[in-house]
Design a protein around this motif. Structure first.
Motif, PDB file in Angstrom:
ATOM      1  N   ASP A 166       0.824  -1.207   0.000  1.00 35.80           N
ATOM      2  CA  ASP A 166       0.000   0.000   0.000  1.00 35.80           C
ATOM      3  C   ASP A 166       0.858   1.257   0.000  1.00 35.80           C
ATOM      4  O   ASP A 166       2.063   1.219   0.262  1.00 35.80           O
ATOM      5  CB  ASP A 166      -0.909   0.034   1.236  1.00 35.80           C
ATOM      6  CG  ASP A 166      -1.924  -1.091   1.248  1.00 35.80           C
ATOM      7  OD1 ASP A 166      -2.226  -1.629   0.162  1.00 35.80           O
ATOM      8  OD2 ASP A 166      -2.406  -1.437   2.339  1.00 35.80           O
ATOM      9  N   ARG A 199      -6.702  -6.926  -6.348  1.00 33.83           N
ATOM     10  CA  ARG A 199      -7.287  -5.879  -5.515  1.00 33.83           C
ATOM     11  C   ARG A 199      -7.752  -4.705  -6.369  1.00 33.83           C
ATOM     12  O   ARG A 199      -8.714  -4.011  -6.021  1.00 33.83           O
ATOM     13  CB  ARG A 199      -6.270  -5.382  -4.487  1.00 33.83           C
ATOM     14  CG  ARG A 199      -5.731  -6.458  -3.556  1.00 33.83           C
ATOM     15  CD  ARG A 199      -4.597  -5.923  -2.702  1.00 33.83           C
ATOM     16  NE  ARG A 199      -5.031  -4.936  -1.744  1.00 33.83           N
ATOM     17  CZ  ARG A 199      -4.212  -4.081  -1.122  1.00 33.83           C
ATOM     18  NH1 ARG A 199      -2.923  -4.074  -1.416  1.00 33.83           N
ATOM     19  NH2 ARG A 199      -4.689  -3.221  -0.254  1.00 33.83           N
ATOM     20  N   PRO A 209      -4.759 -12.639  -2.256  1.00 29.91           N
ATOM     21  CA  PRO A 209      -6.048 -12.677  -2.943  1.00 29.91           C
ATOM     22  C   PRO A 209      -6.104 -13.865  -3.883  1.00 29.91           C
ATOM     23  O   PRO A 209      -5.104 -14.272  -4.447  1.00 29.91           O
ATOM     24  CB  PRO A 209      -6.079 -11.350  -3.708  1.00 29.91           C
ATOM     25  CG  PRO A 209      -4.658 -10.944  -3.842  1.00 29.91           C
ATOM     26  CD  PRO A 209      -3.928 -11.515  -2.668  1.00 29.91           C
ATOM     27  N   ASN A 261      -1.342  -7.143  -6.082  1.00 27.18           N
ATOM     28  CA  ASN A 261      -2.340  -6.067  -6.113  1.00 27.18           C
ATOM     29  C   ASN A 261      -3.321  -6.118  -7.273  1.00 27.18           C
ATOM     30  O   ASN A 261      -4.409  -5.538  -7.182  1.00 27.18           O
ATOM     31  CB  ASN A 261      -1.649  -4.702  -6.109  1.00 27.18           C
ATOM     32  CG  ASN A 261      -1.317  -4.228  -4.701  1.00 27.18           C
ATOM     33  OD1 ASN A 261      -1.575  -4.942  -3.736  1.00 27.18           O
ATOM     34  ND2 ASN A 261      -0.746  -3.050  -4.587  1.00 27.18           N
ATOM     35  N   ALA A 272      -4.051   0.878  -2.200  1.00 32.92           N
ATOM     36  CA  ALA A 272      -3.177  -0.107  -2.838  1.00 32.92           C
ATOM     37  C   ALA A 272      -2.207   0.584  -3.792  1.00 32.92           C
ATOM     38  O   ALA A 272      -2.578   1.510  -4.520  1.00 32.92           O
ATOM     39  CB  ALA A 272      -4.014  -1.139  -3.593  1.00 32.92           C
ATOM     40  N   GLU A 280     -11.518  -4.231  -8.495  1.00 31.33           N
ATOM     41  CA  GLU A 280     -12.761  -3.673  -7.962  1.00 31.33           C
ATOM     42  C   GLU A 280     -13.016  -2.260  -8.480  1.00 31.33           C
ATOM     43  O   GLU A 280     -14.141  -1.767  -8.420  1.00 31.33           O
ATOM     44  CB  GLU A 280     -12.717  -3.660  -6.431  1.00 31.33           C
ATOM     45  CG  GLU A 280     -11.686  -2.719  -5.853  1.00 31.33           C
ATOM     46  CD  GLU A 280     -11.619  -2.781  -4.331  1.00 31.33           C
ATOM     47  OE1 GLU A 280     -12.167  -1.864  -3.694  1.00 31.33           O
ATOM     48  OE2 GLU A 280     -11.038  -3.738  -3.786  1.00 31.33           O
TER      49      GLU A 280
END
Length: 283
Positions: free
Chosen positions: A122, A176, A281, A173, A147, A179
């Motif tokens: 992050d 992530r 993830p 990432n 992120a 989205e």
């Protein structure tokens, strides 16, 4: 009941588990409403039993990093935690070093300035100077995180990581980023190359309607990426005509700061840590 107590006692005997649980409770309190949270709410948020959660909260209260309202019995973060955080934030003096530049840029540009640093996968906002125009940002206020790859500051940091670290962050990432609807691996890699070629991040993906941003990387004196200076403004203010001027001003301040950052400062040495497979993830 005794079985549950035995399980809790066994888990508490494991230092790593105990630390992870404590930080899970702290993060839950950080996301709580201003008035605080009940024990049952915290327990549900972190997935622990009410008894375990209560013991952790009471320990945090004893240490002063959490507090409990005598009337409502709600828990919230304590002032000692903010004191510790403030001292940690100044450990490398990076924030103090960059603060005058943020103030100068805000005054000259009339826009909001951010200082972002990397925290594993992050980017975290460690300082912010508000301009006169109301804006929205991915990180929000100081302490907010996003992120790496989302937003100009986080993208500027990601683009200049060492290749092996950059690849690990991308691998972690990309799921992530999906989205947000406009990100995929090809898009992200294209933007990274663009930033590396130009030395700044400014492409607007339209994720925050009406908002625009621009960021430049901040290196230490040995050339290692440390942070990013970022400006947040209205789309109407970051025109093609104005963009070169903003880039030049941010790069000039970044270069001046970089010469004064000690690459051997232990507070700036944040080696990449391999991701925990249990937390990765799913692809």
């Amino acid at each position: 009941m005794s079985s549950n107590n035995d399980d809790d006692a066994a888990a508490a005997a494991l230092p790593v588990n105990g630390i992870q649980r404590t930080f899970a409770v702290l993060r839950a309190l950080a996301d709580a409403p201003a008035q605080g949270m009940r024990v049952t709410q915290v327990a549900k948020s972190v997935g622990l039993t009410q008894g375990t959660t209560h013991r952790l909260l009471q320990s945090l209260v004893t240490e002063g990093v959490a507090e409990q309202d005598e009337r409502s019995k709600l828990y919230r973060l304590g002032m000692d935690l903010f004191s510790l955080a403030a001292r940690a934030g100044n450990a490398s003096d990076l924030r103090s070093l960059c603060r005058p530049a943020l103030l100068r840029l805000c005054g000259s540009l009339g826009d909001t300035m951010f200082l972002l640093v990397r925290s594993r996968f992050d980017a975290v906002c460690v300082d912010r100077v508000d301009g006169p125009f109301p804006i929205r940002a991915f990180t929000g206020d100081i302490g907010g995180r996003v992120a790496l790859g989302v937003g100009q500051g986080a993208l500027a940091i990601l683009a200049f990581l060492p290749e092996d670290e950059r690849e690990e962050v991308i691998r972690y990432n990309v799921p992530r980023l999906r989205e947000f609807g406009v990100y995929d691996e090809v898009y992200l890699r294209t933007e990274i190359e663009r930033v590396r070629e130009t030395g700044y991040a400014a492409r607007q993906a339209g994720l925050l309607d009406g908002m625009a941003g621009l960021a430049v990387p901040l290196f230490d004196s040995s050339g290692g990426i440390v942070a990013a200076l970022s400006v947040g403004t209205l789309t109407s203010r970051l025109t093609e005509e104005r963009l070169p001027t903003v880039v030049q001003m941010l790069k000039r301040e970044a270069q001046s700061i970089s010469r004064r950052i000690n690459p051997f400062d232990p507070a700036l040495r944040r080696p990449m840590q391999s991701s925990n497979p249990a937390l990765e993830p799913k692809s």
